[in-house]
Design an enzyme around this catalytic site. Structure first.
Site, PDB file in Angstrom:
ATOM      1  N   GLU A 304       0.824  -1.210   0.000  1.00 52.84           N
ATOM      2  CA  GLU A 304       0.000   0.000   0.000  1.00 52.84           C
ATOM      3  C   GLU A 304       0.860   1.263   0.000  1.00 52.84           C
ATOM      4  O   GLU A 304       0.621   2.204   0.756  1.00 52.84           O
ATOM      5  CB  GLU A 304      -0.957  -0.012   1.197  1.00 52.84           C
ATOM      6  CG  GLU A 304      -1.913  -1.195   1.156  1.00 52.84           C
ATOM      7  CD  GLU A 304      -2.974  -1.175   2.256  1.00 52.84           C
ATOM      8  OE1 GLU A 304      -2.707  -0.643   3.330  1.00 52.84           O
ATOM      9  OE2 GLU A 304      -4.085  -1.692   1.981  1.00 52.84           O
ATOM     10  N   ASP A 378      -8.412  -8.894   3.905  1.00 55.11           N
ATOM     11  CA  ASP A 378      -8.158  -7.808   4.846  1.00 55.11           C
ATOM     12  C   ASP A 378      -9.188  -7.727   5.969  1.00 55.11           C
ATOM     13  O   ASP A 378     -10.024  -6.833   5.956  1.00 55.11           O
ATOM     14  CB  ASP A 378      -8.113  -6.479   4.085  1.00 55.11           C
ATOM     15  CG  ASP A 378      -7.529  -5.360   4.924  1.00 55.11           C
ATOM     16  OD1 ASP A 378      -7.028  -5.656   6.015  1.00 55.11           O
ATOM     17  OD2 ASP A 378      -7.575  -4.208   4.480  1.00 55.11           O
ATOM     18  N   GLU A 406     -12.530  -2.117  12.054  1.00 47.28           N
ATOM     19  CA  GLU A 406     -12.518  -1.388  10.786  1.00 47.28           C
ATOM     20  C   GLU A 406     -13.661  -1.824   9.866  1.00 47.28           C
ATOM     21  O   GLU A 406     -14.346  -0.992   9.277  1.00 47.28           O
ATOM     22  CB  GLU A 406     -11.173  -1.599  10.086  1.00 47.28           C
ATOM     23  CG  GLU A 406     -11.092  -0.961   8.711  1.00 47.28           C
ATOM     24  CD  GLU A 406      -9.721  -1.127   8.059  1.00 47.28           C
ATOM     25  OE1 GLU A 406      -8.827  -1.756   8.656  1.00 47.28           O
ATOM     26  OE2 GLU A 406      -9.548  -0.614   6.935  1.00 47.28           O
TER      27      GLU A 406
END
Ligand code: GCW
Length: 713
Positions: A304, A378, A406
């Site tokens: 990332e 993820d 998240e």
């Protein structure tokens, strides 16, 4: 005058008994409510005999004394020698008397403990002992837990040793105190006022962690800032390490790969460049001058947008080994993350970490662990286990869970994560035949590794109750308890946490435990049922947005993952598709590869499935999808009812907080349901089955929603 003071004190006491801001977590030590039991405990405990003077022993003693004072409403005498019914705590080397009990400590290692009812000097005592002071401290916390949970203490024979060596929190905390994917306020690390000002929170953080066996903390975000490696910050880190040390907690930092360039003035960060290697050697040596027991570093590289060895044409092993060599003389370790995937790589994102890391197995130094997320994408509400588990027998793998929510409703939804953690631990990799569970990979027993670890991305912030949602504390708790003992069940941990954090009343425990245990599954079903994944809002990851097809990268787009069209939905990862299944052992592949036998929880993870496909229930796929979304919303409403019935059993503060949060959760579950079904309906062209409540808005409305300031981004 006097009377009014008495009245005030009385009112205050009543108030404090019924108000709880959650700050004390599971270490509340309120007076035992059951009068008979309290009397029993009081009879069974005459005082404490607690030899030794290390900072760990002193901290454990103070916890024991203040804990017992709260629970038993009585200040306990510290005895000079054990009397009848003493609590005796210490190692055999701190007192001859403890040695004389001849407790065999050979099996408990350097962190385990034994709690045993023994006769010392002819007197019945409770002995809490271990080979080390920290072992004794862990034993003290266990003993307090027994009382907090109203268990018997009259005839104890407890032996406990951690299954996993490194039990870690990973903070994604930035130096400006924002927390990446944090939903409980700002970072608890007050960098600006460190090292001079030591917030009481640091000690309470250490106590909370020690009480559940967590023995390490990575203070900073994996998206790292090199500044933390400079002198002023190392002084601050050293101050924190000093607070944590008595509690057996080591400090770790994240290292930005390009630090030699950014703060070192070098031209390159090439791991094979001798200048770079030397720079890191010096830097690591410098860190150890500030923090002599520094644990090591965690690195996110070539992931990332983070810099890494591949910027110089080198491999992940080259990068990790460079750090390993610098750390080895000091006994430090490298935790090298396997969370890598590239938009430029045309292959399924699912497969990329395995593709890159599997060939490196055996190429890492002895003090390197590869840190692998529980699943291949993820931290989604449900993922199959990461195919690297079982595939790298020559490398110790460190499990990375995400405690912060998240993708799990952030700090608003009540989601108990232990079932998610357990689902992965219990999964069978078949790498060495049946029974090669992920737990055995992680605890080192499968491939004979002694360096073992489990980490959780922390959900902690400076909110008064630490985690935002009162029930999110349970996820921090569960991480620590499972890292200590992967064999505990989700129900055991929930039971324990509820008793410590709320109440021992059966009328409370039974229904609320049930609610916790079902919470993760029903969240999966109102967000991503049947194996859907990664269909949340872009960037902030808040709420549903399965329609997103214009993110900065294709592999951040929900449409990349669900692939819905008028005929089918789902990602074909069998041999006719990306063949990600080939990364698993044949038995696992077999479990998932047939669309008719694949467990439906994982169906759309591995298959593109016709809307008309007949499901086990007899419904077609579209109707089943509707059923899952709708029944999950119904279940949230049942959760609300369960909670509302608990008003009398919970303090007013937390009762109201959870009630409000559940109401938001219900609205958001409806939002997920309606937005997703309206969107998928635009492909399936099928009606909502009869009898379901209609969405309040049309699809365009849901697509128009924007959340520019959603937290944690
Ligand atoms: O889950 C994703 C998050 C990023 C995070 C990344 C990672 C720290 O959206 O915020 O970055 O994973 O794990 O590195």
């Amino acid at each position: 005058m006097k009377l009014s003071i008495i009245v005030l004190v009385f009112v205050f006491n009543c108030f404090s008994a019924f108000a709880d801001n959650g700050y004390r977590l599971w270490l509340r030590y309120d007076p035992i409510e059951n009068v008979q039991l309290k009397q029993q405990y009081n009879n069974a405990i005459s005082g404490v005999f607690y030899p030794g003077s290390s900072s760990t022993i002193l901290a454990a003693k103070s916890e024991l004394v203040s804990g017992l004072k709260g629970l038993l409403s009585r200040q306990l005498a510290e005895q000079q020698a054990p009397a009848a019914n003493s609590i005796v705590a210490g190692t055999p080397s701190t007192a001859k008397l403890i040695a004389s009990a001849n407790v065999d400590l050979s099996a408990v290692g350097n962190e385990g403990y034994i709690i045993r009812t023994v006769s010392l000097n002819g007197k019945k005592t409770t002995l809490i002992t271990g080979n080390t002071d920290i072992g004794v401290m862990y034993g003290v916390y266990h003993f307090l837990r027994l009382l907090q949970a109203n268990q018997q203490i009259s005839n104890l024979a407890i032996t406990s040793t951690p299954k996993i060596k490194l039990r870690l929190l990973n903070h994604w905390d930035n130096l400006d105190r924002t927390v990446e994917r944090g939903y409980a306020g700002f970072s608890i690390w007050d960098w600006h006022r460190l090292p001079g000002y030591l917030d009481q929170r640091y000690t309470d953080y250490a106590r909370a962690n020690a009480s559940i066996g967590i023995n390490g903390t990575v203070l900073t975000n994996v998206n790292a800032n090199a500044l933390v490696l400079t002198k002023p910050y190392l002084e601050k880190v050293s101050a924190l390490a000093k607070v944590f040390r008595p509690y057996g907690i080591k400090v770790y930092l994240t290292a930005r790969f390009s630090a030699p360039v950014e703060i070192g003035g070098l031209k390159s960060a090439d791991p094979l460049d001798p200048l770079v290697q030397e720079w890191w050697k010096q830097k690591i040596a410098e860190i150890y001058t500030y923090i002599p027991d520094f644990g090591g570093i965690l690195v996110k590289a070539n992931s990332e947008g983070q810099p890494g060895p591949q910027n110089y044409g080198r491999s992940h092993a080259d990068g990790a080994n460079m750090f390993a060599d610098a750390l080895a003389p000091h006994g430090g370790i490298v935790m090298w993350r396997a969370f890598v995937y590239s938009n430029e790589t045309p292959d399924d994102r699912f497969k990329q970490a395995y593709n890159e890391f599997k060939p490196l197995d055996g190429k890492f130094r002895k003090n390197v662990m590869v840190q692998v997320k529980n699943g291949p994408i993820d931290f989604q509400p449900r993922e199959p286990f990461h195919p690297l588990f079982g595939a790298m027998p020559g490398t110790p793998l460190l499990m990375e869970y995400q405690v912060t929510q998240e993708y799990l409703g952030q700090a608003t939804h009540l989601v108990y994560e232990a079932p998610l953690f357990k689902e992965v631990l219990d999964a069978d990799t078949y790498s060495k035949g049946a029974g090669s569970t992920v737990a055995k990979v992680i605890d080192g027993s499968l491939d004979q590794h002694s360096l073992t670890g489990m980490a959780g991305v922390a959900n902690i912030g400076n909110d008064i109750n630490w985690t935002g949602h009162p029930f999110a504390q349970a996820n921090w708790y569960a991480l620590g308890r499972l890292a200590w003992n992967t064999g505990l069940s989700s129900a055991q941990i929930a039971d324990e946490w509820l008793r410590l954090t709320f109440s021992n009343k059966t009328a409370f425990i039974t229904p609320v435990k049930k609610l916790m245990l079902s919470s993760r599954d029903l969240m999966v079903n109102y967000m991503t049922p049947l194996g859907l994944h990664h269909i949340m809002g872009n960037g902030h990851h808040y709420g549903p947005a399965p329609w997103t097809n214009r993110a900065a990268r294709a592999d951040w787009d929900p449409v990349y993952y669900h692939r819905a069209d008028s005929i089918a939905i789902g990602f074909d990862r069998t041999a006719t598709g990306s063949n990600a299944l080939a990364q698993y052992a044949p038995e696992v592949r077999k479990l998932y590869e047939n669309v008719n036998t694949c467990p439906e929880d994982y169906l759309l993870w591995f298959h593109r499935v016709l809307w008309t496909h007949k499901m086990k229930s007899g419904r077609n796929l579209w109707d089943e999808l509707c059923f899952k979304y709708y029944s999950a919303v119904d279940s949230v409403r049942l959760m609300q009812q369960t909670w509302n019935a608990q008003k009398a059993n919970v303090d007013a503060d937390r009762f109201e907080q959870v009630k409000m949060l559940l109401a938001v959760q219900e609205q958001e579950a409806v939002w997920w349901r309606d937005a997703c079904l309206l969107y998928f309906q635009s492909y399936s062209k099928r009606p909502l089955p009869e009898g379901y409540e209609k969405p309040a808005h049309n699809l365009a409305y849901y697509q128009s929603l924007r959340f520019p300031y959603a937290p944690g981004n």
